[in-house]
Design a protein around this motif. Structure first.
Motif, mmCIF file in Angstrom:
data_model
loop_
_atom_site.group_PDB
_atom_site.id
_atom_site.type_symbol
_atom_site.label_atom_id
_atom_site.label_comp_id
_atom_site.label_asym_id
_atom_site.label_seq_id
_atom_site.Cartn_x
_atom_site.Cartn_y
_atom_site.Cartn_z
ATOM 1 N N ASN A 154 35.621 -15.055 11.369
ATOM 2 C CA ASN A 154 34.917 -16.195 11.732
ATOM 3 C C ASN A 154 35.056 -17.513 10.772
ATOM 4 O O ASN A 154 34.596 -18.631 10.999
ATOM 5 N N HIS A 155 35.554 -17.005 9.619
ATOM 6 C CA HIS A 155 35.456 -18.063 8.639
ATOM 7 C C HIS A 155 37.079 -18.267 8.065
ATOM 8 O O HIS A 155 37.299 -18.552 7.063
ATOM 9 N N SER A 156 37.941 -18.380 9.163
ATOM 10 C CA SER A 156 39.219 -18.501 8.892
ATOM 11 C C SER A 156 40.074 -19.539 9.674
ATOM 12 O O SER A 156 39.240 -19.627 10.975
ATOM 13 N N TYR A 157 40.852 -20.475 9.203
ATOM 14 C CA TYR A 157 41.667 -21.414 10.235
ATOM 15 C C TYR A 157 42.652 -21.878 9.343
ATOM 16 O O TYR A 157 43.084 -21.560 8.357
ATOM 17 N N ILE A 158 43.372 -22.470 10.277
ATOM 18 C CA ILE A 158 44.857 -23.017 9.885
ATOM 19 C C ILE A 158 44.776 -24.538 9.445
ATOM 20 O O ILE A 158 44.134 -25.375 10.371
ATOM 21 N N LEU A 159 44.826 -24.869 8.077
ATOM 22 C CA LEU A 159 44.549 -26.361 7.492
ATOM 23 C C LEU A 159 45.815 -27.087 7.850
ATOM 24 O O LEU A 159 46.326 -27.497 6.901
ATOM 25 N N ASP A 160 45.985 -27.456 9.126
ATOM 26 C CA ASP A 160 47.095 -28.310 9.595
ATOM 27 C C ASP A 160 46.562 -29.771 9.407
ATOM 28 O O ASP A 160 45.242 -30.071 9.298
ATOM 29 N N GLU A 161 47.301 -30.733 9.863
ATOM 30 C CA GLU A 161 47.029 -32.123 9.782
ATOM 31 C C GLU A 161 46.035 -32.790 10.824
ATOM 32 O O GLU A 161 45.589 -33.577 10.876
ATOM 33 N N GLU B 112 39.927 -29.991 10.932
ATOM 34 C CA GLU B 112 38.699 -30.583 10.192
ATOM 35 C C GLU B 112 38.416 -29.489 8.975
ATOM 36 O O GLU B 112 37.887 -28.467 9.366
ATOM 37 N N ILE B 113 38.254 -30.058 7.952
ATOM 38 C CA ILE B 113 37.877 -29.109 6.637
ATOM 39 C C ILE B 113 36.448 -28.825 6.763
ATOM 40 O O ILE B 113 35.648 -29.697 6.903
ATOM 41 N N THR B 114 36.240 -27.543 6.788
ATOM 42 C CA THR B 114 34.833 -27.134 6.927
ATOM 43 C C THR B 114 34.004 -27.276 5.620
ATOM 44 O O THR B 114 34.469 -27.517 4.627
#
Length: 366
Positions: free
Chosen positions: A222-229, A232-234
């Motif tokens: 639940n605390h993972s994501y792909i930081l593409d363009e 939104e940076i958490t």
């Protein structure tokens, strides 16, 4: 205890990847070596206390064996006034490649791709001279495609923010290769950028959406994501050197090769599931774990899909390291000990020596 040769190889690999991936030019931190104490907790607490400050960038380290958490400790801040915790989200840098490889292998299991397919089957815009490059070649760094970050001057050939689309279009216009596919092995971030593009083409979804639906969500990451363009940076995302989100002063969103953001909790969930066979089918996992080049020809002691072997035997200890400006990451799995170690940090060259901390922790594995 683990074979000490493993640690020598781990240190060499860490240096190689950290230098090549980060191009760091800061003053290297001289690790204060505090030695083995009476317990694992005391040993690692002592080395963290000696080498890191509470109000500067830092790290988190976790040691597991037989699905039991032997130690998790942290020191430093993710960003101003926010201490690092188990839920702090770090850019994984090249550790992201393990996840990209799994994404491709899940498509393989579902019959959507074949690993021997030419990349032109999915990316026909690329030059016909790339016809012999297969998905397999991309996965094991045998494509001959120059590394967009290490072989080329990325900041000179790509203006402003660095994105996958810009990288893709650069190679459409500049199709030079370093060697014939399969004839050599040379670390290439570009190959994993193209693998992420293939995931997008095959599924019709963004790479970020696919990773969320097929890997992160099913595993409870639940605390993972792909930081593409588009991301939104958490608030929980650690800053580079605890000061900013830019990489080497630029907005960097190249994914597949990097750009995954995960917490220690999520890495623990992932590695536990991976080791117990809950992510890939046994036959597929065996493909991933196969060494595709002899140790004397591999970048390290053996290269699989999204992994490298750290141990001399090319089969016991494996994982991946990562470095992107201030971010430093590593996970290492010991198959014989049924153990893994993860370190995630944001302090760049001022971090203590990861291989030394891993060596200290290994003294307490049975």
């Amino acid at each position: 205890m683990m074979d000490k040769n493993y640690f020598q190889n781990l240190m060499v690999m860490g240096i190689l990847l950290f230098i090549s991936a980060c191009n760091s030019n800061g003053k290297k931190h001289e690790t204060i070596k505090t030695g083995v104490q009476s317990t694992l907790a005391e040993t690692l607490d002592t080395v963290l206390e000696a080498n890191l400050n509470d109000d500067n960038a830092g790290l988190i380290i976790s040691v597991w064996q037989n699905d039991v958490n032997l130690y998790t400790g942290m020191k430093g801040i993710a960003k101003p006034y926010l201490p690092i915790t188990e839920n702090t989200q770090f850019r994984l840098a090249s550790v992201s490649k393990t996840f990209t490889a799994i994404a491709i292998l899940k498509l393989y299991e579902q019959g959507f791709v074949d690993l021997e397919d030419s990349i032109l089957d999915y990316l026909p815009e690329l030059d016909q001279s790339w016809q012999d490059i297969s998905l397999h070649h991309l996965l094991v760094h045998q494509s001959g495609i120059p590394d967009i970050f290490n072989d080329l001057e990325t900041h000179q050939i790509i203006d402003n923010e660095i994105t996958n689309d810009k990288i893709f279009h650069y190679f459409i216009e500049n199709p030079m290769l370093e060697f014939n596919a399969g004839s050599n092995e040379d670390y290439s971030n570009t190959g994993y950028v193209l693998l992420a593009k293939i995931v997008n083409i095959v599924t019709g979804n963004t790479f970020a959406s696919y990773m969320e639906s097929e890997i992160f969500s099913p595993l409870g990451m639940n605390h993972s994501y792909i930081l593409d363009e588009h991301a939104e940076i958490t608030e929980q995302t650690a800053m580079n050197l605890a000061t900013e989100h830019k990489i080497f002063g630029r907005e960097s969103f190249s994914y597949g090769s990097a750009a995954q953001v995960s917490s220690m909790v999520d890495m623990q969930r992932f590695l536990s599931a991976f080791m117990t066979g809950k992510i890939l089918q046994p036959e597929t996992k065996a493909l991933m774990m196969t060494t595709y080049s002899p140790p004397d020809e591999s970048l390290f002691n053996g290269t699989g899909y999204g992994i490298f072997y750290f141990s001399d035997d090319g089969k016991t200890v494996y994982g991946h390291t990562g470095g992107h400006d201030g971010f430093r990451t590593i996970y290492a799995i010991n198959r014989e000990k049924n153990a893994f170690i993860v370190i995630l940090g944001n302090g760049g060259d001022y971090m203590p020596d990861y291989s030394y901390m891993v060596e200290l922790a290994a003294e307490f594995l049975e």
